[in-house]
Motif scaffolding. Structure first.
Motif, PDB file in Angstrom:
ATOM      1  N   ASP A 156       0.829  -1.198   0.000  1.00  0.00           N
ATOM      2  CA  ASP A 156       0.000   0.000   0.000  1.00  0.00           C
ATOM      3  C   ASP A 156       0.870   1.256   0.000  1.00  0.00           C
ATOM      4  OD1 ASP A 156      -2.241  -1.555   0.026  1.00  0.00           O
ATOM      5  OD2 ASP A 156      -2.657  -1.312   2.170  1.00  0.00           O
ATOM      6  N   ALA A 157       1.945   1.219   0.780  1.00  0.00           N
ATOM      7  CA  ALA A 157       2.849   2.369   0.837  1.00  0.00           C
ATOM      8  C   ALA A 157       3.508   2.606  -0.514  1.00  0.00           C
ATOM      9  CB  ALA A 157       3.915   2.154   1.915  1.00  0.00           C
ATOM     10  N   ALA A 158       3.896   1.523  -1.188  1.00  0.00           N
ATOM     11  CA  ALA A 158       4.530   1.669  -2.502  1.00  0.00           C
ATOM     12  C   ALA A 158       3.572   2.301  -3.501  1.00  0.00           C
ATOM     13  CB  ALA A 158       5.006   0.311  -3.002  1.00  0.00           C
ATOM     14  N   ILE A 159       2.300   1.967  -3.405  1.00  0.00           N
ATOM     15  CA  ILE A 159       1.311   2.584  -4.289  1.00  0.00           C
ATOM     16  C   ILE A 159       1.195   4.076  -3.995  1.00  0.00           C
ATOM     17  CG2 ILE A 159      -1.147   2.675  -4.853  1.00  0.00           C
ATOM     18  CD1 ILE A 159      -1.202  -0.376  -4.386  1.00  0.00           C
ATOM     19  N   PHE A 160       1.142   4.436  -2.707  1.00  0.00           N
ATOM     20  CA  PHE A 160       1.048   5.848  -2.325  1.00  0.00           C
ATOM     21  C   PHE A 160       2.244   6.631  -2.866  1.00  0.00           C
ATOM     22  CE2 PHE A 160       2.425   9.236   0.538  1.00  0.00           C
ATOM     23  CZ  PHE A 160       1.290  10.022   0.634  1.00  0.00           C
ATOM     24  N   TYR A 161       3.450   6.169  -2.565  1.00  0.00           N
ATOM     25  CA  TYR A 161       4.640   6.911  -3.006  1.00  0.00           C
ATOM     26  C   TYR A 161       4.800   6.852  -4.517  1.00  0.00           C
ATOM     27  CZ  TYR A 161       6.098   7.577   1.822  1.00  0.00           C
ATOM     28  OH  TYR A 161       6.159   7.967   3.135  1.00  0.00           O
ATOM     29  N   GLY A 162       4.424   5.729  -5.108  1.00  0.00           N
ATOM     30  CA  GLY A 162       4.517   5.633  -6.559  1.00  0.00           C
ATOM     31  C   GLY A 162       3.641   6.656  -7.252  1.00  0.00           C
ATOM     32  N   GLU A 163       2.411   6.852  -6.735  1.00  0.00           N
ATOM     33  CA  GLU A 163       1.507   7.824  -7.339  1.00  0.00           C
ATOM     34  C   GLU A 163       1.942   9.259  -7.066  1.00  0.00           C
ATOM     35  OE1 GLU A 163      -2.241   6.654  -5.715  1.00  0.00           O
ATOM     36  OE2 GLU A 163      -2.611   5.164  -7.287  1.00  0.00           O
ATOM     37  N   VAL A 164       2.552   9.492  -5.916  1.00  0.00           N
ATOM     38  CA  VAL A 164       3.018  10.844  -5.577  1.00  0.00           C
ATOM     39  C   VAL A 164       4.295  11.198  -6.324  1.00  0.00           C
ATOM     40  CG1 VAL A 164       3.991  12.251  -3.701  1.00  0.00           C
ATOM     41  CG2 VAL A 164       1.908  10.906  -3.312  1.00  0.00           C
ATOM     42  N   LEU A 165       5.219  10.234  -6.436  1.00  0.00           N
ATOM     43  CA  LEU A 165       6.566  10.527  -6.919  1.00  0.00           C
ATOM     44  C   LEU A 165       6.884   9.914  -8.282  1.00  0.00           C
ATOM     45  CD1 LEU A 165       8.394   9.916  -3.515  1.00  0.00           C
ATOM     46  CD2 LEU A 165       7.916  12.144  -4.580  1.00  0.00           C
ATOM     47  N   ASP A 166       5.873   9.337  -8.929  1.00  0.00           N
ATOM     48  CA  ASP A 166       6.066   8.754 -10.260  1.00  0.00           C
ATOM     49  C   ASP A 166       7.018   7.566 -10.262  1.00  0.00           C
ATOM     50  OD1 ASP A 166       4.301  10.304 -11.826  1.00  0.00           O
ATOM     51  OD2 ASP A 166       5.714  11.977 -11.827  1.00  0.00           O
ATOM     52  N   TRP A 167       7.004   6.763  -9.192  1.00  0.00           N
ATOM     53  CA  TRP A 167       7.750   5.518  -9.237  1.00  0.00           C
ATOM     54  C   TRP A 167       7.113   4.591 -10.267  1.00  0.00           C
ATOM     55  CZ3 TRP A 167       8.188   3.982  -3.324  1.00  0.00           C
ATOM     56  CH2 TRP A 167       9.011   4.907  -2.665  1.00  0.00           C
ATOM     57  N   ALA A 168       7.945   3.836 -10.945  1.00  0.00           N
ATOM     58  CA  ALA A 168       7.481   2.824 -11.911  1.00  0.00           C
ATOM     59  C   ALA A 168       6.517   3.404 -12.939  1.00  0.00           C
ATOM     60  CB  ALA A 168       6.838   1.644 -11.173  1.00  0.00           C
ATOM     61  N   SER A 169       6.809   4.609 -13.359  1.00  0.00           N
ATOM     62  CA  SER A 169       5.988   5.260 -14.378  1.00  0.00           C
ATOM     63  C   SER A 169       6.772   5.335 -15.682  1.00  0.00           C
ATOM     64  CB  SER A 169       5.604   6.671 -13.921  1.00  0.00           C
ATOM     65  OG  SER A 169       6.748   7.517 -13.908  1.00  0.00           O
ATOM     66  N   ALA A 170       6.182   5.986 -16.653  1.00  0.00           N
ATOM     67  CA  ALA A 170       6.864   6.136 -17.938  1.00  0.00           C
ATOM     68  C   ALA A 170       7.747   7.382 -17.971  1.00  0.00           C
ATOM     69  CB  ALA A 170       5.830   6.199 -19.058  1.00  0.00           C
ATOM     70  N   GLU A 171       7.849   8.097 -16.836  1.00  0.00           N
ATOM     71  CA  GLU A 171       8.647   9.318 -16.815  1.00  0.00           C
ATOM     72  C   GLU A 171      10.128   8.994 -17.009  1.00  0.00           C
ATOM     73  OE1 GLU A 171       7.503  12.440 -16.667  1.00  0.00           O
ATOM     74  OE2 GLU A 171       5.493  11.585 -16.733  1.00  0.00           O
ATOM     75  N   PRO A 172      10.852   9.771 -17.829  1.00  0.00           N
ATOM     76  CA  PRO A 172      12.278   9.531 -18.023  1.00  0.00           C
ATOM     77  C   PRO A 172      13.039   9.631 -16.693  1.00  0.00           C
ATOM     78  CG  PRO A 172      11.445  11.067 -19.670  1.00  0.00           C
ATOM     79  CD  PRO A 172      10.353  10.895 -18.661  1.00  0.00           C
ATOM     80  N   GLY A 173      13.881   8.648 -16.427  1.00  0.00           N
ATOM     81  CA  GLY A 173      14.715   8.667 -15.223  1.00  0.00           C
ATOM     82  C   GLY A 173      14.020   8.206 -13.965  1.00  0.00           C
ATOM     83  N   CYS A 174      12.765   7.773 -14.058  1.00  0.00           N
ATOM     84  CA  CYS A 174      12.027   7.404 -12.851  1.00  0.00           C
ATOM     85  C   CYS A 174      12.587   6.130 -12.231  1.00  0.00           C
ATOM     86  CB  CYS A 174      10.550   7.222 -13.158  1.00  0.00           C
ATOM     87  SG  CYS A 174      10.143   5.681 -14.009  1.00  0.00           S
ATOM     88  N   CYS A 175      12.302   5.920 -10.961  1.00  0.00           N
ATOM     89  CA  CYS A 175      12.735   4.735 -10.238  1.00  0.00           C
ATOM     90  C   CYS A 175      11.795   3.569 -10.528  1.00  0.00           C
ATOM     91  CB  CYS A 175      12.753   4.998  -8.742  1.00  0.00           C
ATOM     92  SG  CYS A 175      13.905   6.292  -8.233  1.00  0.00           S
ATOM     93  N   GLU A 176      12.326   2.380 -10.453  1.00  0.00           N
ATOM     94  CA  GLU A 176      11.528   1.174 -10.606  1.00  0.00           C
ATOM     95  C   GLU A 176      11.244   0.574  -9.234  1.00  0.00           C
ATOM     96  OE1 GLU A 176      10.201   0.277 -13.457  1.00  0.00           O
ATOM     97  OE2 GLU A 176      11.191   2.013 -14.353  1.00  0.00           O
ATOM     98  N   VAL A 177      10.267  -0.304  -9.177  1.00  0.00           N
ATOM     99  CA  VAL A 177       9.884  -0.956  -7.935  1.00  0.00           C
ATOM    100  C   VAL A 177      10.000  -2.456  -8.110  1.00  0.00           C
ATOM    101  CG1 VAL A 177       7.999  -1.353  -6.292  1.00  0.00           C
ATOM    102  CG2 VAL A 177       8.352   0.929  -7.270  1.00  0.00           C
ATOM    103  N   GLY A 178      10.608  -3.130  -7.112  1.00  0.00           N
ATOM    104  CA  GLY A 178      10.749  -4.577  -7.146  1.00  0.00           C
ATOM    105  C   GLY A 178      10.408  -5.190  -5.802  1.00  0.00           C
ATOM    106  N   TYR A 179      10.745  -6.468  -5.648  1.00  0.00           N
ATOM    107  CA  TYR A 179      10.425  -7.177  -4.410  1.00  0.00           C
ATOM    108  C   TYR A 179      11.529  -8.186  -4.141  1.00  0.00           C
ATOM    109  CZ  TYR A 179       7.672  -9.779  -0.947  1.00  0.00           C
ATOM    110  OH  TYR A 179       7.234 -10.376   0.198  1.00  0.00           O
ATOM    111  N   GLU A 180      12.078  -8.139  -2.933  1.00  0.00           N
ATOM    112  CA  GLU A 180      13.078  -9.121  -2.527  1.00  0.00           C
ATOM    113  C   GLU A 180      13.138  -9.190  -1.003  1.00  0.00           C
ATOM    114  OE1 GLU A 180      17.287  -6.684  -2.382  1.00  0.00           O
ATOM    115  OE2 GLU A 180      16.712  -7.523  -4.332  1.00  0.00           O
ATOM    116  N   ASN A 181      13.440 -10.390  -0.492  1.00  0.00           N
ATOM    117  CA  ASN A 181      13.561 -10.605   0.958  1.00  0.00           C
ATOM    118  C   ASN A 181      12.342 -10.078   1.721  1.00  0.00           C
ATOM    119  OD1 ASN A 181      16.156 -11.759   0.675  1.00  0.00           O
ATOM    120  ND2 ASN A 181      17.095  -9.723   0.667  1.00  0.00           N
TER     121      ASN A 181
END
Length: 265
Positions: A156-181
């Motif tokens: 849920d937090a990743a969705i909030f920050y992703g929508e606010v900060l354009d994580w994992a979006s099509a914006e040039p230079g944006c950050c990606e989101v993954g899952y580990e551990n």
């Protein structure tokens, strides 16, 4: 927030959503400088925001900002991460639209505009639009700091920050989101910049279990750092080990701010 020179191309628009700085607003600037200078070996230069702001430097590199908390600002003494955004007004609007809170700003400074906010769980963070300090990058072995969000629910937090900060979006230079551990991870250019973990509770009596952004500072020797912190009036709250086997200690400074020191490996 920043006082070191950067090229005009080193701006928040180039790395939208990436962590770009950490800062502490302290009740007593001189006392905080003395504590962190003793514990982490930082030196302090005057910041570009006035006499009440300073930039911590280690081995010639900017690490963090420490400023004096204005009495009119009713915010807790806490280490706060800032995230780059191409437009602080847009990001602030998105925070409010998603039931977060914008406590201060966006305010204009000499090198850009910033705001202090909190997410839906109450974890405090900042947004920054403007010039960035060159080479301040979390996620690599020589990074000055790295971040971990203690959230109620990491997804849920990743969705909030992703929508606010354009994580994992099509914006040039944006950050990606993954899952580990069992954690959500924020990735840029193959490096993990931050981790988001679940399990925090806003009603927990233990401050370590409440939602918050945890700022980690790398050190060569965790035990000697803990002793130095305790001798300087700090408090050891927890010891643990990372997935990679590095020792960690959670500390509270004399002003009440929590931070973590992590062994370099």
């Amino acid at each position: 927030m920043k006082d070191h020179h950067a090229s005009p191309t080193t701006t928040s628009a180039r790395t939208p959503g990436a962590p770009c700085w950490v800062s502490l607003m302290a009740r007593d600037l001189g006392a905080s400088q003395a504590f962190y200078g003793t514990v982490l070996g930082w030196e302090f230069h005057r910041g570009g925001l006035g006499e009440e702001f300073s930039v911590a430097v280690h081995d010639g590199n900017p690490v963090a900002g420490i400023g004096a908390l204005a009495p009119r600002l009713r915010v807790a003494v806490a280490w706060t991460p800032y995230f780059a955004t191409p437009d602080a007004d847009v990001a602030a609007g998105r925070i409010r639209e998603r039931s977060g809170t914008v406590a201060v700003g966006p305010l204009a400074f000499s090198l850009g505009r910033g705001a202090l906010a909190s997410d839906r769980d109450g974890a405090v963070f900042g947004i920054w639009e403007g010039v960035l300090i060159p080479d301040w990058q979390s996620g690599h072995k020589d990074a000055p700091a790295w971040l971990q969000l203690r959230a109620r629910n990491a997804f849920d937090a990743a969705i909030f920050y992703g929508e606010v900060l354009d994580w994992a979006s099509a914006e040039p230079g944006c950050c990606e989101v993954g899952y580990e551990n069992d954690e959500v991870v924020l990735i840029s250019r193959g490096r993990v910049l931050a981790r988001l973990s679940s399990g925090a509770s806003g009603t927990a009596p233990d401050p370590l279990l409440r939602p918050r952004w945890d700022v980690h500072f790398p050190v060569d020797d965790v035990e000697s750092t803990v002793r130095a912190a305790e001798d300087a009036g700090g408090t050891l709250l927890d010891r643990r080990t990372t997935f990679e086997g590095a020792a960690e200690a959670v500390l509270r400074d004399p002003d009440g701010a929590l931070f973590t020191v992590t062994e370099r490996i």
